[in-house]
Design a protein around this motif. Structure first.
Motif, PDB file in Angstrom:
ATOM      1  N   ILE A 165      -2.556  -0.323   2.511  1.00  0.00           N
ATOM      2  CA  ILE A 165      -2.714  -1.089   1.150  1.00  0.00           C
ATOM      3  C   ILE A 165      -1.179  -1.887   0.888  1.00  0.00           C
ATOM      4  O   ILE A 165      -0.365  -1.718   1.391  1.00  0.00           O
ATOM      5  CB  ILE A 165      -2.406  -0.608  -0.333  1.00  0.00           C
ATOM      6  CG1 ILE A 165      -3.733   0.423  -0.116  1.00  0.00           C
ATOM      7  CG2 ILE A 165      -2.375  -1.511  -1.174  1.00  0.00           C
ATOM      8  CD1 ILE A 165      -3.617   1.467  -1.798  1.00  0.00           C
ATOM      9  N   ASN A 217      -4.501  -2.584  -6.503  1.00  0.00           N
ATOM     10  CA  ASN A 217      -3.170  -1.664  -6.040  1.00  0.00           C
ATOM     11  C   ASN A 217      -2.379  -1.076  -6.108  1.00  0.00           C
ATOM     12  O   ASN A 217      -1.704  -0.701  -4.294  1.00  0.00           O
ATOM     13  CB  ASN A 217      -4.168  -1.167  -4.765  1.00  0.00           C
ATOM     14  CG  ASN A 217      -4.952  -0.058  -4.349  1.00  0.00           C
ATOM     15  OD1 ASN A 217      -5.584  -0.155  -3.312  1.00  0.00           O
ATOM     16  ND2 ASN A 217      -4.882   0.699  -5.254  1.00  0.00           N
ATOM     17  N   GLN A 261       1.953   4.082   0.840  1.00  0.00           N
ATOM     18  CA  GLN A 261       0.296   2.787   0.333  1.00  0.00           C
ATOM     19  C   GLN A 261       0.362   2.335   1.930  1.00  0.00           C
ATOM     20  O   GLN A 261      -0.538   1.402   2.471  1.00  0.00           O
ATOM     21  CB  GLN A 261       1.155   1.756  -0.545  1.00  0.00           C
ATOM     22  CG  GLN A 261       0.620   1.902  -2.041  1.00  0.00           C
ATOM     23  CD  GLN A 261       1.672   1.030  -2.382  1.00  0.00           C
ATOM     24  OE1 GLN A 261       3.174   1.422  -3.042  1.00  0.00           O
ATOM     25  NE2 GLN A 261       1.221   1.545  -4.540  1.00  0.00           N
ATOM     26  N   HIS A 274     -12.620  -2.357  -9.186  1.00  0.00           N
ATOM     27  CA  HIS A 274     -13.031  -4.034  -8.688  1.00  0.00           C
ATOM     28  C   HIS A 274     -13.224  -5.307  -9.932  1.00  0.00           C
ATOM     29  O   HIS A 274     -14.192  -4.616 -11.221  1.00  0.00           O
ATOM     30  CB  HIS A 274     -14.447  -3.938  -7.803  1.00  0.00           C
ATOM     31  CG  HIS A 274     -14.567  -5.311  -7.717  1.00  0.00           C
ATOM     32  ND1 HIS A 274     -13.276  -5.845  -5.985  1.00  0.00           N
ATOM     33  CD2 HIS A 274     -15.311  -5.787  -7.365  1.00  0.00           C
ATOM     34  CE1 HIS A 274     -13.698  -6.966  -6.177  1.00  0.00           C
ATOM     35  NE2 HIS A 274     -15.207  -7.129  -6.704  1.00  0.00           N
ATOM     36  N   GLN A 329      -3.978   5.597  -5.042  1.00  0.00           N
ATOM     37  CA  GLN A 329      -5.724   4.811  -5.825  1.00  0.00           C
ATOM     38  C   GLN A 329      -6.490   4.255  -5.836  1.00  0.00           C
ATOM     39  O   GLN A 329      -5.730   2.986  -5.184  1.00  0.00           O
ATOM     40  CB  GLN A 329      -5.439   5.945  -7.417  1.00  0.00           C
ATOM     41  CG  GLN A 329      -4.572   6.874  -7.435  1.00  0.00           C
ATOM     42  CD  GLN A 329      -5.489   8.209  -7.491  1.00  0.00           C
ATOM     43  OE1 GLN A 329      -5.281   8.601  -6.309  1.00  0.00           O
ATOM     44  NE2 GLN A 329      -6.066   8.230  -8.032  1.00  0.00           N
ATOM     45  N   LYS A 330      -7.767   4.932  -5.774  1.00  0.00           N
ATOM     46  CA  LYS A 330      -8.280   3.410  -5.022  1.00  0.00           C
ATOM     47  C   LYS A 330      -8.629   2.434  -6.308  1.00  0.00           C
ATOM     48  O   LYS A 330      -8.352   2.630  -7.595  1.00  0.00           O
ATOM     49  CB  LYS A 330      -9.576   4.028  -4.904  1.00  0.00           C
ATOM     50  CG  LYS A 330      -9.938   4.277  -3.312  1.00  0.00           C
ATOM     51  CD  LYS A 330     -11.010   4.440  -3.426  1.00  0.00           C
ATOM     52  CE  LYS A 330     -11.635   5.012  -1.838  1.00  0.00           C
ATOM     53  NZ  LYS A 330     -13.018   5.837  -1.261  1.00  0.00           N
ATOM     54  N   ASP A 331      -8.600   1.160  -5.828  1.00  0.00           N
ATOM     55  CA  ASP A 331      -8.468   0.326  -7.547  1.00  0.00           C
ATOM     56  C   ASP A 331      -9.311  -0.249  -8.146  1.00  0.00           C
ATOM     57  O   ASP A 331     -10.839  -0.182  -7.907  1.00  0.00           O
ATOM     58  CB  ASP A 331      -7.317  -0.787  -6.968  1.00  0.00           C
ATOM     59  CG  ASP A 331      -6.983  -1.219  -8.831  1.00  0.00           C
ATOM     60  OD1 ASP A 331      -7.302  -0.936  -9.723  1.00  0.00           O
ATOM     61  OD2 ASP A 331      -5.670  -1.467  -8.864  1.00  0.00           O
TER      62      ASP A 331
END
Length: 237
Positions: A60, A127, A55, A117, A113-115
């Protein structure tokens, strides 16, 4: 003694296999048991962590206090916050170990991973998700890698071995377990000088236990978990 170990771990999937590795890395003599004939395909492909190396590389940063406050509020304070903080403060250690000791040596990767929205308070997103994958975005079936690592560290792995009883002394200290062989039913007693770690999954596949201990979950869920999550170990403790 042949049946004496420092640590006995019941359940040879995510938490159990990694717990066995951790104990063995500290020099313990470890027995890892599972009632199934195999567990390598029971390992989860995603898990959540904060502040792992993967991360950090992706830039992130999750607000830990905000996340835990949200989770506590979401569950209307029906949660042990000590467990939440243990996860928040230490999950990155597991993520880094998994990446360095298991995935990299076998060609796997740990990918943030892209969280999703979200705009609402109820559906606030964080995230935290990490995917265990291959470099070409495929699934890394890493269970076998973890189990191989455990055995390389000296862990004894016994499948088709169900924990039937937890043994204690007069002071209530856990001293070992009694197991049964899935095929023959033969029972064996094992001594654990330093403790027993229970990683046998949940009781989502046991209707009676769901009704007794999680009636709201039983009422809300419209599916049943796998039959292996029968909660049998919960009747022993």
């Amino acid at each position: 003694m042949e049946n004496a170990y420092d640590v006995i771990v019941a359940g040879a999937s995510n938490s159990g296999a990694m717990a066995a590795c951790a104990a063995a890395e500290k020099g313990a003599k470890v027995l890892l048991i599972d009632k199934q004939g195999s567990s390598q395909f029971l390992f989860r492909s995603f898990f959540a962590a904060l502040n792992s190396n993967a991360q950090k590389r992706a830039g992130i940063k999750v607000d830990k206090a905000k996340l835990l406050n949200f989770l506590t509020l979401f569950f209307q304070d029906n949660v042990d916050e000590r467990l939440l903080w243990t996860w928040a403060n230490h999950a990155d250690e597991t993520a880094n170990w998994l990446e360095d000791q298991i995935l990299k040596p076998n060609g796997g990767v740990l990918r943030p991973q892209k969280d999703a929205h979200y705009e609402t308070i109820v559906n606030t997103a964080f995230n935290t998700e990490l995917a265990i994958a291959t470099p070409d975005n495929g699934w890394a079936h890493y269970g076998e890698w973890v189990l191989n690592k455990a055995q390389q560290l000296g862990v004894t792995l016994k499948y088709n071995t169900k924990m039937e009883e937890i043994l204690t002394n007069d002071q209530g200290k856990v001293t070992g377990v009694i197991t049964s062989d899935r095929a023959s039913g033969k029972k064996t007693q094992y001594q654990a000088t330093k403790g027993v770690i229970i990683c046998t999954g949940g009781y989502g596949g046991n209707v009676d236990l769901m009704k007794k201990w999680n009636p709201l979950g039983y009422k809300k869920n419209v599916y049943s978990d796998g039959p292996r999550d029968d909660g049998s170990v919960f009747l022993l403790v």
